[in-house]
Design a protein around this motif. Structure first.
Motif, short mmCIF file in Angstrom:
data_model
loop_
_atom_site.label_atom_id
_atom_site.label_comp_id
_atom_site.label_asym_id
_atom_site.label_seq_id
_atom_site.Cartn_x
_atom_site.Cartn_y
_atom_site.Cartn_z
N MET A 1 34.37 -77.53 44.85
CA MET A 1 33.91 -78.68 44.09
C MET A 1 34.54 -78.63 42.69
N ALA A 2 35.06 -79.74 42.25
CA ALA A 2 35.66 -79.82 40.92
C ALA A 2 34.58 -79.93 39.86
N ALA A 3 34.87 -79.36 38.71
CA ALA A 3 33.93 -79.44 37.59
C ALA A 3 33.76 -80.89 37.15
N LYS A 4 32.53 -81.27 36.77
CA LYS A 4 32.26 -82.62 36.28
C LYS A 4 32.65 -82.77 34.82
N LEU A 5 32.62 -81.66 34.08
CA LEU A 5 32.91 -81.67 32.65
C LEU A 5 34.27 -81.02 32.42
N ILE A 6 35.17 -81.74 31.78
CA ILE A 6 36.50 -81.21 31.47
C ILE A 6 36.63 -81.16 29.95
N ILE A 7 36.89 -79.96 29.44
CA ILE A 7 37.09 -79.76 28.01
C ILE A 7 38.53 -79.31 27.86
N HIS A 8 39.38 -80.21 27.38
CA HIS A 8 40.81 -79.97 27.33
C HIS A 8 41.20 -78.92 26.28
N SER A 9 42.41 -78.41 26.40
CA SER A 9 42.95 -77.46 25.43
C SER A 9 42.93 -78.09 24.04
N PRO A 10 42.78 -77.27 23.00
CA PRO A 10 42.74 -77.82 21.64
C PRO A 10 44.09 -78.39 21.21
N ASP A 11 44.04 -79.45 20.40
CA ASP A 11 45.26 -79.99 19.83
C ASP A 11 45.62 -79.18 18.59
N GLN A 12 46.61 -79.61 17.83
CA GLN A 12 47.06 -78.85 16.66
C GLN A 12 45.99 -78.75 15.57
N GLN A 13 45.03 -79.66 15.56
CA GLN A 13 43.94 -79.62 14.58
C GLN A 13 42.71 -78.89 15.14
N GLY A 14 42.80 -78.38 16.37
CA GLY A 14 41.68 -77.67 16.96
C GLY A 14 40.68 -78.56 17.68
N ARG A 15 41.00 -79.83 17.82
CA ARG A 15 40.08 -80.76 18.50
C ARG A 15 40.34 -80.72 20.01
N ARG A 16 39.26 -80.85 20.77
CA ARG A 16 39.35 -80.84 22.23
C ARG A 16 38.83 -82.15 22.80
N ARG A 17 39.65 -82.82 23.60
CA ARG A 17 39.19 -84.03 24.30
C ARG A 17 38.19 -83.61 25.38
N VAL A 18 37.15 -84.40 25.56
CA VAL A 18 36.09 -84.08 26.51
C VAL A 18 35.91 -85.26 27.47
N ARG A 19 35.89 -84.92 28.77
CA ARG A 19 35.65 -85.92 29.82
C ARG A 19 34.45 -85.46 30.65
N TYR A 20 33.61 -86.41 31.03
CA TYR A 20 32.47 -86.11 31.89
C TYR A 20 32.45 -87.10 33.04
N ASP A 21 32.46 -86.59 34.25
CA ASP A 21 32.45 -87.43 35.45
C ASP A 21 33.59 -88.44 35.42
N GLY A 22 34.75 -87.99 34.92
CA GLY A 22 35.94 -88.83 34.91
C GLY A 22 36.07 -89.79 33.73
N VAL A 23 35.11 -89.77 32.81
CA VAL A 23 35.11 -90.70 31.68
C VAL A 23 35.26 -89.93 30.37
N ALA A 24 36.16 -90.40 29.49
CA ALA A 24 36.32 -89.78 28.18
C ALA A 24 35.06 -90.03 27.37
N ILE A 25 34.44 -88.93 26.85
CA ILE A 25 33.19 -89.09 26.11
C ILE A 25 33.28 -88.63 24.66
N GLY A 26 34.40 -88.04 24.25
CA GLY A 26 34.51 -87.65 22.85
C GLY A 26 35.59 -86.62 22.60
N VAL A 27 35.68 -86.23 21.35
CA VAL A 27 36.60 -85.18 20.90
C VAL A 27 35.76 -84.17 20.14
N ALA A 28 35.70 -82.95 20.66
CA ALA A 28 34.80 -81.94 20.14
C ALA A 28 35.48 -80.95 19.22
#
Length: 95
Positions: A1-28
């Protein structure tokens, strides 16, 4: 089963894109941001979710960097449209 929450690798500023159930929900900048995004997406008890559970969350990270590193990232306050989010968090507005 694939994870429902995807927390992407950090960008150059340390921000991580976050997706939940296939939908972008923020940058953490820290785990509290991820939990706030999940709560805003309607998840009950989002503050108690285990972000280290591989069945639920998939972390993209550079080699040798763990989930604890997210907690010490610098905070950058940016503004966006939409409901309020934790200080330092950005809301992704789907197009």
């Amino acid at each position: 089963m694939a994870a429902k929450l995807i927390i992407h690798s950090p960008d150059q500023q340390g921000r991580r894109r976050v997706r939940y159930d296939g939908v972008a929900i923020g940058v953490a900048h820290r785990p509290a941001d991820v939990r706030a995004f999940l709560a805003a997406a309607g998840m009950e008890n989002a503050e108690d979710v285990d972000l280290t559970d591989p069945d639920f969350a998939e972390w993209g990270r550079p080699r040798g960097v763990g989930t604890a590193s997210l907690a010490c990232l610098p905070v950058q306050v940016e503004t966006s449209r939409g409901p309020p989010h934790p200080a330092g968090a950005e809301r992704v507005i789907p197009r």
